[in-house]
Write an enzyme that holds these catalytic residues in place. Structure first.
Site, PDB file in Angstrom:
ATOM      1  N   ASP A   1      -6.541  -2.631  -5.803  1.00 35.27           N
ATOM      2  CA  ASP A   1      -7.419  -1.735  -5.023  1.00 35.27           C
ATOM      3  C   ASP A   1      -7.038  -0.275  -5.224  1.00 35.27           C
ATOM      4  OD1 ASP A   1      -8.239  -4.207  -4.061  1.00 35.27           O
ATOM      5  OD2 ASP A   1      -7.156  -4.031  -2.177  1.00 35.27           O
TER       6      ASP A   1
ATOM      7  N   GLN B   1      -0.362  -0.229  -5.716  1.00 37.70           N
ATOM      8  CA  GLN B   1      -1.431  -0.629  -4.799  1.00 37.70           C
ATOM      9  C   GLN B   1      -1.917   0.581  -3.996  1.00 37.70           C
ATOM     10  OE1 GLN B   1      -0.545  -4.033  -2.336  1.00 37.70           O
ATOM     11  NE2 GLN B   1      -2.381  -3.793  -1.080  1.00 37.70           N
ATOM     12  N   ASP B   2      -3.246   0.769  -3.974  1.00 42.64           N
ATOM     13  CA  ASP B   2      -3.864   1.849  -3.184  1.00 42.64           C
ATOM     14  C   ASP B   2      -3.427   3.241  -3.645  1.00 42.64           C
ATOM     15  OD1 ASP B   2      -4.900  -0.275  -1.822  1.00 42.64           O
ATOM     16  OD2 ASP B   2      -4.205   0.323   0.151  1.00 42.64           O
TER      17      ASP B   2
ATOM     18  N   GLN C   1       0.822  -1.209   0.000  1.00 45.00           N
ATOM     19  CA  GLN C   1       0.000   0.000   0.000  1.00 45.00           C
ATOM     20  C   GLN C   1       0.857   1.261   0.000  1.00 45.00           C
ATOM     21  OE1 GLN C   1      -0.227  -2.601   2.180  1.00 45.00           O
ATOM     22  NE2 GLN C   1      -2.335  -2.858   2.935  1.00 45.00           N
TER      23      GLN C   1
ATOM     24  N   ARG D   1     -13.404  -5.485  -5.557  1.00 43.30           N
ATOM     25  CA  ARG D   1     -13.643  -6.534  -4.565  1.00 43.30           C
ATOM     26  C   ARG D   1     -14.105  -5.873  -3.271  1.00 43.30           C
ATOM     27  NH1 ARG D   1      -7.888  -8.768  -2.227  1.00 43.30           N
ATOM     28  NH2 ARG D   1      -6.753  -6.787  -2.133  1.00 43.30           N
TER      29      ARG D   1
END
Length: 519
Positions: A358, A336-337, A314, A425
């Site tokens: 994500d 990520q993130d 993240q 998700r």
């Protein structure tokens, strides 16, 4: 309810009970009856029966106010307790998670104060938004300890009932939806002056402060300009023009800095970049290169980057918890993130978002319109575009992606066949995400959506698709979860538009960002 007539003996007994801190104004049965209507009756009963000098509860409105003030009182107590736990932190990771929590409690108290203050102009939509944010802040506090693997020491001592009490108040809101009005084709929450700035061909000419790496402005760093802005008087729109250049710094626009605007020289020209990450010891919350929580923030013509790379997990390029914030012609680049749409009402128009896992996530009420969403090549061969974090069924939050394009970034295109890319998700139990009239290229897996963990949230989530186009838009092989739906009703789809989902007609027009109110 009104007290029954009391004998002198009863009055003397009541006087004794006041001395031992019972409740004046309503009895335990009264409290139990009202608390039974909430999602978390036990903490409601406990704290109200131990709260002295209670006023009579004459109806739902009284009970809601009582619940709100109780949540605020316990949040203040929670902040004091959290603040005192600093010396118990055994290492840097615990300190990092603890520091986030102290800050997030402050944010929560601020939102609850806004909602409770009789002098604040607070609509039902405002109240529901701010309570949703207060709840999200506390969930973020807890998440920091868990993701850094340090949840065994300080976190249990911070456990309290504040989240449950906020959830109770949120459930009592019961806000009926009333479509907001449109002014000149824009959500009316955007003020006319802001609208002119965003439509202007040269907003930099109206700048209050200029940032330039070469020394030709007032300051050489964005952080210095933000500090200068914090010393201004009033809360009128304050423009910081950031000239072309790469600014390696972490920037925070705090809660007291309202109506700040960043204006750059364009995507790829004005770049602010950082490299904090969970892999590097930061929490996701604190990894953001730029974090904005002062309400009414606007950014235009800029790139926000986090260069930590996929291996560091993240790593946020931008986090917004700014209510009524707008991002126009900006780029968000990470893995990520990438983009943390943390909380409150947000609008993104003509932006580019790059990432892997994500990479659009959080618990804001957010609409993306006419944006380009680029999936990159992930190390584990799986991409998930969204991870929406709604934890309570009464939160008015979700991710709405309208009239956008979802395609492969240049590094993914050559290996696209070996990578599975999903629309999202369920990060949290009531995760809510909708893709509408969006072009989905062939990179999208036929199933469309991916599980978080087994059957978690598959019945309680709300994932919808409406009139999407492109080779990845076919719904014939989509998941068959209880919470997934192919939206065929225009009425249902219109709930997630700018005009309806973020009440945009009341605030977007003032920013000057072009937008589509309906479908």
């Amino acid at each position: 309810m009104m007290l029954q007539k009391l004998t002198m003996t009863s009055l003397l007994l009541l006087g004794f009970m006041v001395c031992v801190s019972s409740v004046v104004g309503h009895d335990d049965g009264d409290i139990k009856s009202w608390c039974a209507s909430t999602p978390h009756p036990k903490p409601c009963e406990y704290f109200l029966t131990h709260k002295p000098n209670g006023k009579p509860i004459r109806g739902k409105s009284d009970f809601k106010k009582l619940s709100l003030h109780l949540a605020l009182e316990r949040a203040n107590h929670g902040w004091n307790n959290a603040h005192s736990l600093g010396p118990r932190c055994r290492n840097e990771k615990e300190k990092a998670a603890w520091a986030d929590c102290v800050k997030l409690y402050e944010y929560t108290i601020g939102r609850l104060n806004y909602t409770a203050d009789p002098n604040t102009k607070c609509s039902q939509e405002d109240s529901q938004t701010w309570l949703s944010t207060a709840l999200t802040n506390l969930e973020t506090c807890r998440a920091g300890f868990l993701e850094l693997g340090v949840s065994d020491n300080v976190l249990p001592l911070m456990s309290n009932n504040v989240s449950a009490l906020i959830s109770n108040t949120l459930a009592l809101s019961d806000v009926p939806y009333v479509p907001p009005k449109t002014t000149g084709g824009f959500p009316t929450w955007v003020r006319p002056g802001d609208r002119k700035l965003l439509q202007s061909s040269s907003p930099a000419s109206k700048a209050n402060i200029v940032v330039a790496k070469d020394g030709s402005g007032n300051y050489k760093t964005i952080g210095e300009a933000v500090t200068a802005a914090s010393k201004r008087s009033g809360t009128s729109r304050y423009i910081i023009y950031i000239k072309a250049g790469t600014y390696k710094e972490n920037v925070e626009v705090g809660t007291k800095l309202k109506n700040i605007m960043f204006v750059g020289d364009g995507i790829g020209k004005t770049i602010v970049t950082g490299s904090r990450s969970v892999g590097g010891g930061s929490t996701t919350f604190n990894s953001a290169t730029v974090a904005v929580v002062g309400d009414g923030f606007i950014a235009r013509d800029m790139t926000f980057q986090n260069t930590a790379g996929a291996a560091n997990h993240q790593a946020v390029a931008l986090r917004s918890g700014s209510d009524l914030s707008v991002f126009y012609r900006c780029s968000f680049e990470g893995y990520q993130d990438t983009l943390y749409v943390h909380s409150d009402r947000q609008f993104y128009r003509e932006c580019d978002i790059y990432g892997t896992v994500d990479f659009i996530f959080g618990n804001a009420a957010v609409v993306f319109q006419n944006c380009n969403i680029y999936a990159r090549n992930p190390p584990n061969k799986t991409n998930t575009i969204t991870a929406q974090g709604r934890t309570d069924p009464n939160q008015n939050t979700g991710i709405s992606i309208h009239n956008c394009r979802v395609t492969a970034a240049s590094d993914l295109k050559p290996v696209q066949g070996s990578v599975r890319t999903y629309l999202g998700r369920p990060w949290k139990e009531y995760s809510r995400t909708v893709f509408m009239k969006t072009y989905l290229d062939s990179l999208i897996n036929p199933a469309g959506w991916m599980e978080w963990s087994g059957n978690f949230a598959l019945k309680t989530l709300y994932y919808g698709e409406y009139m999407n186009t492109g080779p990845g838009s076919s719904t014939s092989k989509r998941v068959r979860w209880g919470g997934y739906r192919v939206i065929t009703s225009q009425t249902e789809a219109s709930k997630f538009t700018v005009g309806n989902f973020i009440a945009g007609n009341s605030w977007v027009p003032a920013t000057g960002v072009p937008y589509t109110s309906g479908l």
